[in-house]
Design a protein around this motif. Sequence first.
Motif, PDB file in Angstrom:
ATOM      1  N   LEU A   1       0.860  -1.185   0.000  1.00 15.54           N
ATOM      2  CA  LEU A   1       0.000   0.000   0.000  1.00 15.54           C
ATOM      3  C   LEU A   1       0.889   1.226   0.000  1.00 15.54           C
ATOM      4  O   LEU A   1       1.960   1.218   0.631  1.00 15.54           O
ATOM      5  N   TYR A   2       0.474   2.271  -0.700  1.00  9.39           N
ATOM      6  CA  TYR A   2       1.272   3.487  -0.781  1.00  9.39           C
ATOM      7  C   TYR A   2       0.441   4.713  -0.379  1.00  9.39           C
ATOM      8  O   TYR A   2      -0.779   4.718  -0.489  1.00  9.39           O
ATOM      9  N   LEU A   3       1.157   5.728   0.052  1.00 11.23           N
ATOM     10  CA  LEU A   3       0.545   7.037   0.234  1.00 11.23           C
ATOM     11  C   LEU A   3       1.520   8.072  -0.303  1.00 11.23           C
ATOM     12  O   LEU A   3       2.568   8.314   0.308  1.00 11.23           O
ATOM     13  N   GLN A   4       1.184   8.651  -1.437  1.00  8.62           N
ATOM     14  CA  GLN A   4       1.980   9.737  -1.996  1.00  8.62           C
ATOM     15  C   GLN A   4       1.493  11.036  -1.382  1.00  8.62           C
ATOM     16  O   GLN A   4       0.316  11.364  -1.480  1.00  8.62           O
ATOM     17  N   MET A   5       2.409  11.749  -0.768  1.00  8.54           N
ATOM     18  CA  MET A   5       2.051  12.990  -0.093  1.00  8.54           C
ATOM     19  C   MET A   5       2.810  14.140  -0.730  1.00  8.54           C
ATOM     20  O   MET A   5       4.052  14.175  -0.697  1.00  8.54           O
ATOM     21  N   ASP A   6       2.093  15.043  -1.326  1.00  7.90           N
ATOM     22  CA  ASP A   6       2.675  16.209  -1.996  1.00  7.90           C
ATOM     23  C   ASP A   6       2.249  17.496  -1.300  1.00  7.90           C
ATOM     24  O   ASP A   6       1.250  17.517  -0.586  1.00  7.90           O
ATOM     25  N   ASN A   7       3.002  18.543  -1.544  1.00  6.75           N
ATOM     26  CA  ASN A   7       2.695  19.843  -0.950  1.00  6.75           C
ATOM     27  C   ASN A   7       2.443  19.708   0.554  1.00  6.75           C
ATOM     28  O   ASN A   7       1.423  20.187   1.079  1.00  6.75           O
ATOM     29  N   LEU A   8       3.369  19.080   1.218  1.00  3.67           N
ATOM     30  CA  LEU A   8       3.199  18.830   2.649  1.00  3.67           C
ATOM     31  C   LEU A   8       3.179  20.117   3.448  1.00  3.67           C
ATOM     32  O   LEU A   8       3.893  21.088   3.129  1.00  3.67           O
ATOM     33  N   LYS A   9       2.357  20.107   4.479  1.00  4.26           N
ATOM     34  CA  LYS A   9       2.192  21.272   5.345  1.00  4.26           C
ATOM     35  C   LYS A   9       2.634  20.898   6.758  1.00  4.26           C
ATOM     36  O   LYS A   9       2.621  19.722   7.132  1.00  4.26           O
TER      37      LYS A   9
END
Length: 125
Positions: free
Chosen positions: A80-88
């Motif tokens: 399973l993956y979680l791509q996280m972009d524009n992290l805050k």
Amino acid sequence: QVQLVESGGGSVQAGGSLRLSCAASVSGYINNIICMGWFRQAPGSEREGVARIGYDGSTRYIESVKGRFTISKDNAKNTLYLQMDNLKPEDAAMYYCAAQYIGSCQLRVADMNVWGKGTLVTISS
């Protein structure tokens, strides 16, 4: 019983990206999983659902990560993956993956049957 092992956490600047992975080691029952999800828990806060993916590939996200996070899975790799972009900065937390065997796929902590030990995400502003 499926065992879940997360990886991919780390420290990143605000605006950056990370991809979390969750490898499932199979002990016979992975085909019975109806739902997998990513959850997170910041210090002093309750664990909350972030995103989930059903056995049919349907996805759901909490409002605060829509458009920035993408959940996906590779059945061949049991991952399973979680791509996280524009992290805050508010995304900083321990991230856990979890699997659910019964019930409906509602991204609720209480519904999940198997948990990983987590991977830490820290965000610098």
